[in-house]
Design a protein around this motif. Structure first.
Motif, PDB file in Angstrom:
ATOM      1  N   SER A  48      35.166  47.933  -5.645  1.00 56.95           N
ATOM      2  CA  SER A  48      34.267  47.401  -4.893  1.00 56.95           C
ATOM      3  C   SER A  48      33.094  46.412  -5.642  1.00 56.95           C
ATOM      4  O   SER A  48      32.420  45.503  -5.421  1.00 56.95           O
ATOM      5  CB  SER A  48      34.334  48.022  -4.083  1.00 56.95           C
ATOM      6  OG  SER A  48      35.015  48.491  -2.978  1.00 56.95           O
ATOM      7  N   GLU A  93      43.626  42.918  -5.095  1.00 54.10           N
ATOM      8  CA  GLU A  93      43.713  41.175  -4.608  1.00 54.10           C
ATOM      9  C   GLU A  93      42.602  40.396  -4.540  1.00 54.10           C
ATOM     10  O   GLU A  93      42.730  38.946  -5.158  1.00 54.10           O
ATOM     11  CB  GLU A  93      45.323  41.083  -4.268  1.00 54.10           C
ATOM     12  CG  GLU A  93      46.574  41.904  -3.848  1.00 54.10           C
ATOM     13  CD  GLU A  93      47.130  40.854  -4.680  1.00 54.10           C
ATOM     14  OE1 GLU A  93      47.145  39.508  -4.688  1.00 54.10           O
ATOM     15  OE2 GLU A  93      47.683  41.450  -5.403  1.00 54.10           O
ATOM     16  N   VAL A  94      41.940  40.705  -3.360  1.00 57.30           N
ATOM     17  CA  VAL A  94      40.243  40.888  -3.711  1.00 57.30           C
ATOM     18  C   VAL A  94      39.647  40.316  -5.231  1.00 57.30           C
ATOM     19  O   VAL A  94      39.722  38.976  -5.481  1.00 57.30           O
ATOM     20  CB  VAL A  94      39.377  40.912  -2.518  1.00 57.30           C
ATOM     21  CG1 VAL A  94      38.190  40.329  -2.584  1.00 57.30           C
ATOM     22  CG2 VAL A  94      40.361  40.958  -1.448  1.00 57.30           C
ATOM     23  N   GLY A 136      41.405  37.690  -7.378  1.00 60.44           N
ATOM     24  CA  GLY A 136      41.022  35.928  -6.302  1.00 60.44           C
ATOM     25  C   GLY A 136      39.624  34.999  -7.077  1.00 60.44           C
ATOM     26  O   GLY A 136      39.709  34.428  -7.091  1.00 60.44           O
ATOM     27  N   VAL A 137      39.008  36.433  -7.069  1.00 56.65           N
ATOM     28  CA  VAL A 137      36.882  36.266  -7.049  1.00 56.65           C
ATOM     29  C   VAL A 137      37.251  36.166  -8.441  1.00 56.65           C
ATOM     30  O   VAL A 137      35.996  34.576  -9.359  1.00 56.65           O
ATOM     31  CB  VAL A 137      36.518  37.239  -7.026  1.00 56.65           C
ATOM     32  CG1 VAL A 137      34.743  37.247  -7.505  1.00 56.65           C
ATOM     33  CG2 VAL A 137      36.961  37.940  -5.181  1.00 56.65           C
ATOM     34  N   LEU A 182      41.961  45.371  -2.378  1.00 58.07           N
ATOM     35  CA  LEU A 182      40.919  44.765  -3.135  1.00 58.07           C
ATOM     36  C   LEU A 182      41.402  44.417  -4.071  1.00 58.07           C
ATOM     37  O   LEU A 182      40.945  43.837  -5.048  1.00 58.07           O
ATOM     38  CB  LEU A 182      39.649  46.286  -3.510  1.00 58.07           C
ATOM     39  CG  LEU A 182      39.632  46.992  -2.209  1.00 58.07           C
ATOM     40  CD1 LEU A 182      38.557  48.728  -2.905  1.00 58.07           C
ATOM     41  CD2 LEU A 182      38.251  46.012  -1.664  1.00 58.07           C
ATOM     42  N   SER A 218      31.058  37.872  -7.064  1.00 54.13           N
ATOM     43  CA  SER A 218      30.583  37.271  -5.776  1.00 54.13           C
ATOM     44  C   SER A 218      29.740  36.320  -5.946  1.00 54.13           C
ATOM     45  O   SER A 218      29.300  35.212  -4.937  1.00 54.13           O
ATOM     46  CB  SER A 218      31.231  37.916  -4.767  1.00 54.13           C
ATOM     47  OG  SER A 218      32.346  38.516  -4.071  1.00 54.13           O
ATOM     48  N   ILE A 220      34.032  43.381  -7.568  1.00 49.06           N
ATOM     49  CA  ILE A 220      33.855  42.272  -6.271  1.00 49.06           C
ATOM     50  C   ILE A 220      32.653  41.439  -5.681  1.00 49.06           C
ATOM     51  O   ILE A 220      32.065  40.492  -6.225  1.00 49.06           O
ATOM     52  CB  ILE A 220      34.888  42.156  -5.490  1.00 49.06           C
ATOM     53  CG1 ILE A 220      36.387  42.593  -5.417  1.00 49.06           C
ATOM     54  CG2 ILE A 220      34.628  41.577  -3.824  1.00 49.06           C
ATOM     55  CD1 ILE A 220      36.825  43.227  -4.938  1.00 49.06           C
TER      56      ILE A 220
END
Length: 371
Positions: free
Chosen positions: A331, A307-308, A311-312, A305, A338, A334
């Motif tokens: 979570s 890493e995600v 990126g976001v 999470l 997003s 993100i």
């Protein structure tokens, strides 16, 4: 004539029992004090009761140890008018009787006159047996298994009742020999003062002395001090026995109730112990889970999470943001950023208005790509 001649043997017995007294002033009589015949007494236990021969022997031995008072009608309030100072067991056919010698002191003129006239010719003893045994079953009415119902009904625990169908109580073992009384009618059959010509002691001890045996050897020499007060109130004895039996019955009932409560408590304790055992097993199972494996899974999820999230954030132009370290917070981060992404036709993203910060923007275009 009812008085017994004071032979040398009898004088020796008197001296041994009474000590240094004026023997010539004493009037000596002989009586059948007790015997093994059925007792004439309307009492649940004593109706038809019989004393064992050994019981009579114990009474005789007690008289050798210590004389017993002579009272009137078992009334222990006045001082005694004489004493029973010797006894022997004599067998008469299949039965036995305790022959006793007693004397009246010089103050008992009225009683002596009645004896000589025959108006008072019976005696009665106050005794207590150690056991009262049912002649059929052997049940002990004085034993620990006996209740007040047994005593006052005369019935044992098998339905055998004293005074019925030939059942009677046996007096076994002498517990107490209190006194002998002059009475109008004795409880024991034929318990009476005997005349001189029917005396057992008139000549027998004299023959022993003539044969060379010292009559003093037949008695236990005791001091001439007054005996201890052994008077007995039978009514009080019965009352105390009844109260004691009632207390014992109540104690047995309380014990039964307490035992029932203990059984209930033991069942409750067993149930709670079982529950505790189950909980301990569940706790042990929970402790047995591979904590290291759970920790590794958590760390892997946090890393993925992270890493995600990077990126976001990069796509929205936030490159120096400190990332949280829990799955829940990552979570949420993100999901939050997003929603601000705008996708270009060529597949790249555009930040929402106000998210560009200090990044330079080309005047010819409203789109940019993340660097």
């Amino acid at each position: 004539m009812k008085q017994i001649e004071k032979t040398p043997a009898i004088r020796a017995l008197l001296a041994a029992s009474a000590g240094d007294v004026d023997i010539d002033a004493l009037r000596v009589y002989e009586a059948i004090a007790f015997n093994t015949l059925p007792i004439r007494k309307e009492h649940p236990l004593y109706k038809g009761a019989r004393a064992d021969r050994a019981f009579l022997l114990e009474m005789a031995n007690e008289l050798k140890r210590e004389s017993r008072p002579v009272q009137i009608m078992h009334d222990s309030s006045p001082l005694p008018i004489g004493r029973v100072f010797h006894g022997e067991v004599v067998d008469v056919g299949v039965d036995s009787e305790l022959r006793a010698l007693f004397f009246l002191d010089p103050t008992a003129d009225a009683e002596a006159t009645k004896i000589e006239a025959g108006s008072v010719d019976q005696v009665s003893v106050s005794v207590l047996a150690k056991q009262m045994l049912n002649s059929k079953s052997g049940f002990d009415y004085f034993g620990s298994d006996s209740s007040s119902d047994n005593i006052w009904s005369g019935m044992d625990n098998d339905g055998n009742q004293v005074g019925k169908n030939g059942v009677y109580a046996r007096m076994v073992g002498l517990d107490k020999f209190f006194e002998m009384s002059l009475v109008g009618q004795g409880g024991a059959q034929n318990a009476r003062i005997v005349s001189r010509d029917r005396s057992h002691f008139g000549q027998s001890l004299e023959r022993l002395a003539a044969s060379g045996m010292d009559p003093n050897s037949l008695v236990l020499l005791a001091t001439a001090t007054p005996p201890k007060d052994t008077s007995m109130d039978l009514a009080t004895l019965v009352t105390n026995l009844t109260a004691t039996t009632a207390d014992l019955t109540n104690a047995k009932r309380d014990l039964t109730d307490s035992q029932g409560k203990v059984t209930t408590l033991e069942a409750t304790i067993t149930e709670q112990t079982t529950k505790i055992t189950d909980l301990e097993a569940q706790l042990a199972a929970a402790k047995a889970v591979d904590v290291a494996a759970v920790t590794a899974d958590r760390d892997a999820a946090v890393a993925a999470l992270s890493e995600v999230a990077k990126g976001v954030l990069t796509k929205v132009g936030k490159v120096n943001v400190e990332l949280p370290q829990t799955v829940t917070e990552l979570s949420a981060l993100i999901a939050e950023h997003s929603n601000t992404l705008v996708i270009k036709p060529n597949g790249t993203s555009q930040d929402a208005v106000g998210d560009l910060g200090s990044q330079p923007v080309r005047a010819a275009s409203a789109f940019r790509s993340a660097r």
